[in-house]
Write an enzyme that holds these catalytic residues in place. Structure first.
Site, short mmCIF file in Angstrom:
data_model
loop_
_atom_site.label_atom_id
_atom_site.label_comp_id
_atom_site.label_asym_id
_atom_site.label_seq_id
_atom_site.Cartn_x
_atom_site.Cartn_y
_atom_site.Cartn_z
N SER A 251 0.82 -1.21 0.00
CA SER A 251 0.00 0.00 0.00
C SER A 251 0.85 1.25 0.00
CB SER A 251 -0.85 0.06 1.27
OG SER A 251 -1.55 -1.13 1.45
N HIS B 58 -2.43 -3.13 -6.62
CA HIS B 58 -2.96 -2.77 -5.30
C HIS B 58 -4.47 -2.91 -5.26
CE1 HIS B 58 -3.84 0.33 -2.01
NE2 HIS B 58 -3.34 -0.72 -1.43
N GLU C 242 -5.26 -0.32 -8.25
CA GLU C 242 -4.23 0.63 -8.67
C GLU C 242 -3.07 -0.19 -9.24
OE1 GLU C 242 -4.74 4.44 -5.68
OE2 GLU C 242 -3.77 2.66 -4.89
N ASN D 172 -4.63 5.77 -0.97
CA ASN D 172 -4.10 5.83 0.39
C ASN D 172 -3.47 7.17 0.71
OD1 ASN D 172 -5.04 3.34 0.99
ND2 ASN D 172 -3.10 2.28 0.78
N1 LIG Z 1 -5.42 -4.30 5.06
C1 LIG Z 1 -5.75 -3.54 4.04
O1 LIG Z 1 -6.81 -2.90 4.07
C2 LIG Z 1 -4.87 -3.48 2.82
C3 LIG Z 1 -5.40 -2.98 1.63
C4 LIG Z 1 -4.62 -2.99 0.46
C5 LIG Z 1 -3.31 -3.47 0.53
N2 LIG Z 1 -2.81 -3.93 1.73
C6 LIG Z 1 -1.43 -4.45 1.71
O2 LIG Z 1 -1.52 -5.86 1.61
C7 LIG Z 1 -0.41 -6.45 2.28
C8 LIG Z 1 -0.91 -7.44 3.31
O3 LIG Z 1 -1.65 -6.74 4.30
P1 LIG Z 1 -2.75 -7.46 5.20
O4 LIG Z 1 -3.54 -6.37 5.84
O5 LIG Z 1 -3.43 -8.49 4.41
O6 LIG Z 1 -1.82 -8.14 6.31
P2 LIG Z 1 -2.17 -9.34 7.32
O7 LIG Z 1 -1.30 -9.15 8.48
O8 LIG Z 1 -3.64 -9.44 7.52
O9 LIG Z 1 -1.74 -10.65 6.49
C9 LIG Z 1 -0.42 -10.96 6.15
C10 LIG Z 1 -0.28 -12.46 5.98
O10 LIG Z 1 1.01 -12.75 5.46
C11 LIG Z 1 1.46 -13.95 6.05
N3 LIG Z 1 2.92 -14.04 5.93
C12 LIG Z 1 3.86 -13.43 6.68
N4 LIG Z 1 5.09 -13.80 6.26
C13 LIG Z 1 4.92 -14.66 5.23
C14 LIG Z 1 5.81 -15.39 4.40
N5 LIG Z 1 7.12 -15.30 4.55
N6 LIG Z 1 5.30 -16.21 3.45
C15 LIG Z 1 3.97 -16.32 3.29
N7 LIG Z 1 3.08 -15.65 4.07
C16 LIG Z 1 3.54 -14.82 5.02
C17 LIG Z 1 0.95 -13.85 7.47
O11 LIG Z 1 0.89 -15.14 8.06
C18 LIG Z 1 -0.42 -13.22 7.28
O12 LIG Z 1 -1.43 -14.19 7.14
C19 LIG Z 1 0.40 -5.31 2.86
O13 LIG Z 1 1.41 -4.96 1.97
C20 LIG Z 1 -0.63 -4.19 2.96
O14 LIG Z 1 -0.05 -2.93 2.93
C21 LIG Z 1 -3.57 -3.97 2.84
#
Ligand SMILES: NC(=O)c1ccc[n+]([C@@H]2O[C@H](COP(=O)([O-])OP(=O)(O)OC[C@H]3O[C@@H](n4cnc5c(N)ncnc54)[C@H](O)[C@@H]3O)[C@@H](O)[C@H]2O)c1
Length: 596
Positions: free
Chosen positions: A121, A142, A154, A192
């Protein structure tokens, strides 16, 4: 010919990853879903099953389609399973070093032609790409939360991403039923960059007890039509993720103080209050991962303030003024059964206001929302007057005259002499300090702000502004009155912009700055906020409706009072106003409205 994507990999099945898996599998693409451990894999699988079961229960997905969807997903621990996919989307936590390590590993495991994408993000896609030997095949895709619902994607190209890869990914987004905007690699991209300053500011309001969590969220939902309030959205995003995004944006985006995470966010993350995913964040949820909010110790006990709170009985209401707001407010009170005394500056003005109230009530009759008898009763409850002396026996006065401090102060000084003791004196000012008006009287404890929104008969929100001199009884009275009007009253402090304008206008101003910097177009920025965040209008559409002059004036007030450098009005906004491009009302603002 765009590249065929028959099989994709998703790495990390948390809040975003599990949703991204669903998007692909729903659209007939095979998915290899990868996690770090069996436990995490199970959680990801449970999220997908839960989401698709809900879709079946709501009749949005046939059972056979759900089964086919689930059979397209192959669950694996470890990246080695990704050797033959055409595209990988990484959705692991927002840490640069972790993402770089994963990309180096993906580069080793995946076939040479595979595209490697990140769902980051805020981190630099470029910095992630250089961890591989194929930066030209690395791109940002994204998605928005929840990925199966939000239409926007995006697409982020770096200076080295090859044009073919961008085109292939754009075609893929279309196949997934998404709307894509393609942009360069800048912290926060479009949505964002415009969203997180606002979210952080809202958390700051909560942290400083400026308003309650319920009131901050209700204000933005009811005042701006947003699908959820900022604190509920923080819980959905995840506080740990939100913290990382803010922190990265602060460091990458020119150290704008508005992106420096409010200390409370870090404290909550440390305490394990991560939002929905952990079952508790700003709100408490039925269980981890559940969207259902349950009451906790912060939940207000009674929705409707009782007279026991010290609320005074109000039967007769005076409304001073003859403009749009006064007219709407007279109608609202008369319809709710109050006896109303309208005071204007002359019989001619009274006749005009009376006509406007009649027209509006008649429209209600035509639409079947008001019966003829109720219309007549409401009109019968209004007394028209041109002298303030007729307010001697009212219980509440609502002032809605011109937005000039000297005029309002003189009026309140007169009201102080005329009105009986115990009357609540309210101002509808949207930008002046309520305390200035209150101090023009000898009874500042009885003075409160009642900020109605335009059009008052339609908008469900009223901001109740208490000054440092407002008594608890006065606030309780204001709350009780809002409840009988069928409005949601949110209580806040006496600061420029109250809740809604203070959170809304800096965001609009930021959108103008983004356009001015040529990062994206007005159309794409509007799309991003509507399709990525579910806003009813994009920022440029809204600015044209509100009026650029009005928006500039509010932004200037915020800047002057709070001295926040990031609130300085965008030069482009100033120039458009100077040029007479004021929005719809002048035929031209950010868009030309004369040709429609
Ligand atoms: N939360 C949101 O609203 C949102 C929206 C758009 C983008 N993002 C982006 O998406 C990405 C993930 O965010 P999230 O909110 O889903 O996080 P989250 O913490 O909910 O999930 C992350 C997952 O990654 C797993 N993980 C960690 N290390 C790993 C590895 N080495 N191999 C495989 N899996 C692994 C974890 O076990 C976890 O299940 C980030 O870059 C975030 O910025 C988040």
């Amino acid at each position: 010919m765009a590249r065929e994507f028959t099989s994709v990999g998703v790495v990390g099945l948390g809040t975003m990853g599990a949703g991204i898996v669903e998007v692909f599998a729903r659209n007939g693409v095979d998915v290899v879903a990868v996690e770090i451990s069996e436990g995490a894999l199970e959680r990801g699988r449970a999220t997908l099953t839960g989401s698709t079961d809900r879709a079946v229960a709501k009749g949005k997905l046939a059972e056979a389609d759900r089964d086919a969807l689930l059979s397209r997903v192959h669950w694996q621990v470890g990246l080695d399973a990704l050797h033959s996919v055409d595209l990988v989307i990484e959705a692991v936590p927002e840490h640069l070093d972790l993402k770089q390590r994963i990309f180096a590993e993906l580069d080793r495991v995946c076939k040479p032609e595979a595209i490697l994408a990140t769902n980051t993000s805020s981190l630099s896609v470029t910095e992630i790409s250089v961890a591989t030997s194929r930066p030209n095949q690395v791109i940002g895709i994204h998605f928005f939360n929840p990925a199966p619902v939000m239409k926007l994607v995006e697409v982020v190209r770096t200076v080295v991403t090859s044009a073919d890869v961008v085109a292939d990914v754009e075609a893929l987004c279309e196949r997934l039923g998404k709307v894509d905007v393609t942009i360069n690699d800048r912290a926060g991209f479009i949505a964002n960059a415009l969203l997180f300053g606002y979210l952080n500011h809202a958390v700051g309001m909560f942290e400083s007890h400026y308003a309650t969590r319920e009131d901050i969220d209700a204000a933005m939902k009811l005042g701006c039509g947003l699908p959820m309030g900022p604190l509920a959205l923080m819980d959905l995003i995840g506080l740990d993720t939100a913290y990382e995004i803010l922190d990265t944006m602060y460091r990458r985006g020119g150290r704008d103080r508005r992106h420096a995470p409010v200390p409370l966010i870090k404290q909550m993350v440390t305490a394990g209050l991560l939002g929905r995913k952990s079952g508790r964040g700003f709100y408490t949820y039925e269980r981890p991962g559940s969207p259902k909010v349950v009451p906790d110790e912060r939940t207000p006990v009674a929705a409707e303030p009782a007279l026991a709170d010290g609320a005074r009985a109000i039967a007769k209401v005076g409304v001073v003024g003859s403009g749009t707001m006064a007219t709407g407010i007279i109608e609202v009170f008369a319809k709710a059964g109050y006896e109303v005394v309208s005071v204007t500056r002359g019989a001619e003005k009274s006749a005009k206001v009376c006509e406007a109230v009649k027209t509006s009530l008649n429209k209600g009759v035509v639409r079947g929302k008001v019966s003829e008898a109720d219309r007549d009763a409401a009109l019968g409850r209004i007394n028209w007057s041109a002298t303030l002396e007729h307010l001697a026996d009212v219980d509440l006065v609502v002032e809605a005259v011109v937005e000039e401090l000297s005029v309002k102060k003189a009026l309140f000084a007169s009201l102080d002499e005329i009105c009986k003791p115990g009357v609540v004196l309210a101002t509808t000012t949207s930008s002046l300090p309520v305390i200035d008006v209150a101090m023009a009287t000898q009874r500042p404890a009885d003075v409160v702000g009642l900020h109605f929104f335009n059009p008052a008969p339609v908008m469900p929100l009223v901001e109740i502004v208490q000054t440092i001199r407002t008594s608890a009884e006065t606030t309780a009275t204001a709350r009780a009155v809002c409840a009988t009007l069928g409005k949601t009253g949110v209580v806040c402090g006496d600061r420029s912009g109250f809740v809604v304008n203070a959170l809304l206008f800096p965001y609009l101003n930021d959108a103008v700055k983004m356009l001015e910097a040529s990062y994206s177009t007005a159309d794409d920025i509007d799309y991003a906020m509507k399709l990525g965040c579910g806003y009813p209008m994009g920022p440029f559409e809204l600015l044209d409706v509100v009026g650029l002059d009005v928006s500039l004036a509010i932004q200037r007030e915020l800047y002057l009072e709070l001295r926040e450098p990031g609130f300085a009005p965008a030069p482009l906004l100033e120039h458009l106003v100077t040029a007479g491009y004021l929005g719809r009302k002048s035929g031209r603002g950010f868009r030309d409205h004369t040709r429609r």
